[in-house]
Design a protein around this motif. Structure first.
Motif, PDB file in Angstrom:
ATOM      1  N   LYS A 199      -0.513  -6.602   9.832  1.00  0.00           N
ATOM      2  CA  LYS A 199      -0.273  -5.280  10.423  1.00  0.00           C
ATOM      3  C   LYS A 199      -0.945  -4.193   9.590  1.00  0.00           C
ATOM      4  CE  LYS A 199       3.542  -2.096  11.507  1.00  0.00           C
ATOM      5  NZ  LYS A 199       3.297  -1.897  12.951  1.00  0.00           N
ATOM      6  N   VAL A 200      -0.756  -4.279   8.281  1.00  0.00           N
ATOM      7  CA  VAL A 200      -1.363  -3.286   7.396  1.00  0.00           C
ATOM      8  C   VAL A 200      -2.881  -3.386   7.453  1.00  0.00           C
ATOM      9  CG1 VAL A 200      -1.614  -2.543   4.997  1.00  0.00           C
ATOM     10  CG2 VAL A 200       0.634  -3.232   5.857  1.00  0.00           C
ATOM     11  N   ASN A 202       0.808  -1.229   0.000  1.00  0.00           N
ATOM     12  CA  ASN A 202       0.000   0.000   0.000  1.00  0.00           C
ATOM     13  C   ASN A 202       0.842   1.281   0.000  1.00  0.00           C
ATOM     14  OD1 ASN A 202      -2.297  -1.510  -0.041  1.00  0.00           O
ATOM     15  ND2 ASN A 202      -2.957  -1.033   2.032  1.00  0.00           N
ATOM     16  N   ARG A 203       2.018   1.189  -0.581  1.00  0.00           N
ATOM     17  CA  ARG A 203       2.905   2.346  -0.682  1.00  0.00           C
ATOM     18  C   ARG A 203       3.274   2.940   0.679  1.00  0.00           C
ATOM     19  NH1 ARG A 203       4.634   4.479  -5.994  1.00  0.00           N
ATOM     20  NH2 ARG A 203       4.243   2.595  -7.209  1.00  0.00           N
ATOM     21  N   LYS A 204       3.172   2.121   1.734  1.00  0.00           N
ATOM     22  CA  LYS A 204       3.428   2.624   3.089  1.00  0.00           C
ATOM     23  C   LYS A 204       4.440   1.776   3.848  1.00  0.00           C
ATOM     24  CE  LYS A 204      -1.334   4.314   3.565  1.00  0.00           C
ATOM     25  NZ  LYS A 204      -2.596   4.175   4.336  1.00  0.00           N
ATOM     26  N   TYR A 205       4.417   0.481   3.603  1.00  0.00           N
ATOM     27  CA  TYR A 205       5.242  -0.435   4.381  1.00  0.00           C
ATOM     28  C   TYR A 205       6.130  -1.246   3.437  1.00  0.00           C
ATOM     29  CZ  TYR A 205       1.705   0.532   7.941  1.00  0.00           C
ATOM     30  OH  TYR A 205       0.861   1.159   8.809  1.00  0.00           O
ATOM     31  N   TYR A 219       7.526  -0.766   7.676  1.00  0.00           N
ATOM     32  CA  TYR A 219       7.725  -2.108   8.226  1.00  0.00           C
ATOM     33  C   TYR A 219       8.889  -2.732   7.488  1.00  0.00           C
ATOM     34  CZ  TYR A 219       6.947  -6.836   9.799  1.00  0.00           C
ATOM     35  OH  TYR A 219       7.121  -8.091  10.355  1.00  0.00           O
ATOM     36  N   CYS A 220       9.967  -2.984   8.173  1.00  0.00           N
ATOM     37  CA  CYS A 220      11.141  -3.516   7.486  1.00  0.00           C
ATOM     38  C   CYS A 220      11.886  -4.459   8.403  1.00  0.00           C
ATOM     39  CB  CYS A 220      12.066  -2.373   7.076  1.00  0.00           C
ATOM     40  SG  CYS A 220      13.397  -2.848   5.992  1.00  0.00           S
ATOM     41  N   GLU A 234      -7.962  -0.926   8.850  1.00  0.00           N
ATOM     42  CA  GLU A 234      -9.285  -1.056   9.455  1.00  0.00           C
ATOM     43  C   GLU A 234      -9.468  -0.036  10.572  1.00  0.00           C
ATOM     44  OE1 GLU A 234      -9.452  -5.103  10.645  1.00  0.00           O
ATOM     45  OE2 GLU A 234     -10.041  -5.848   8.657  1.00  0.00           O
ATOM     46  N   SER A 235      -8.405   0.234  11.308  1.00  0.00           N
ATOM     47  CA  SER A 235      -8.480   1.223  12.383  1.00  0.00           C
ATOM     48  C   SER A 235      -8.726   2.612  11.823  1.00  0.00           C
ATOM     49  CB  SER A 235      -7.175   1.216  13.191  1.00  0.00           C
ATOM     50  OG  SER A 235      -7.011  -0.017  13.851  1.00  0.00           O
TER      51      SER A 235
END
Length: 231
Positions: free
Chosen positions: A206-207, A186-189, A229-230, A212-213
């Motif tokens: 996690k994503v 999602n271009r984030k993690y 996240y790496c 959802e949150s």
């Protein structure tokens, strides 16, 4: 959920990482909602179409090792591949330029067969030890996965997808990728390397939980999440 995978056909850890990712994805409860996109990355853009050295010789030269030590390196990688259910024959791999192989994947993507193209190319390279820079080899693979061979041949004769392959690699650099495989969710993690299946599953969960949150919290939250996240 969108997952982009930067990889090279000639990268053993990319094939292992792909298989481990797939095993993790298979355990993900929302796997049917995951869209996987393959991005190009060439570890050696200057590699010849017709190589003059074996993979063992190249490894020995690159790392300053003896031929026997290079073979031992290959054996260790082959063991990792075997654990993922793959068969590697690294000592007899034909190390060659992967530009046209990546272009074939781009062409296959238009027919929804990019994953199949990746599988056939990886097997051709690591298991069957075929030259994936060879035009006839690539056309045969194109036919095997159900592509129009004439259309693929015309694509090779033109410059189709070359800029797209280069653009993918430039984008990986912008993301901060130091090597491949490199997974972006999602271009984030991001998840780097051939991680175990459970690591990929953990990242997807996690994503999913954070997305959802954000939905539950409504529109008053920030527009993006920039955590990485790496492993």
């Amino acid at each position: 959920m969108e997952i982009e995978i930067w990889s090279d056909i000639g990268c053993p850890f990319c094939y292992i990482g792909k298989r481990n990712f797939e095993m993790g994805l298979d355990q993900f409860d929302a796997k049917d909602q995951v869209n996987v996109i393959y991005r190009s990355f060439r570890l050696d853009p200057t590699a010849p179409v017709q190589p003059e050295e074996t993979m063992v010789e190249l490894l020995a030269k690159k790392y300053g090792r003896s031929l026997e030590e290079a073979k031992q390196m290959n054996a260790q990688i082959s063991d990792s591949a075997r654990a993922a259910g793959l068969e590697f024959n690294l000592d007899t791999v034909v190390p060659s330029n992967t530009m046209d192989a990546h272009r074939l994947v781009k062409q296959a993507e238009t027919a929804g067969k990019d994953d199949m193209a990746m599988e056939y190319l990886y097997k051709a390279y690591f298991t069957d030890n075929r030259n994936v820079a060879d035009r006839e080899t690539l056309l045969e693979i194109a036919g095997d996965i159900g592509l129009d061979i004439s259309a693929v041949d015309n694509m090779f004769s033109a410059d189709d997808y070359k800029e797209a392959v280069i653009s993918d690699q430039n984008e990986a650099t912008q993301h901060g990728a130091q090597g491949v495989p490199y997974f972006v969710i999602n271009r984030k993690y991001s998840v780097s390397g051939a991680q175990p299946p459970e690591k990929f599953l953990e990242a997807m969960k996690k994503v999913q939980q954070e997305e959802e949150s954000l939905v539950d919290l409504g529109d008053n939250q920030g527009s993006t999440c920039t955590d990485e996240y790496c492993e």
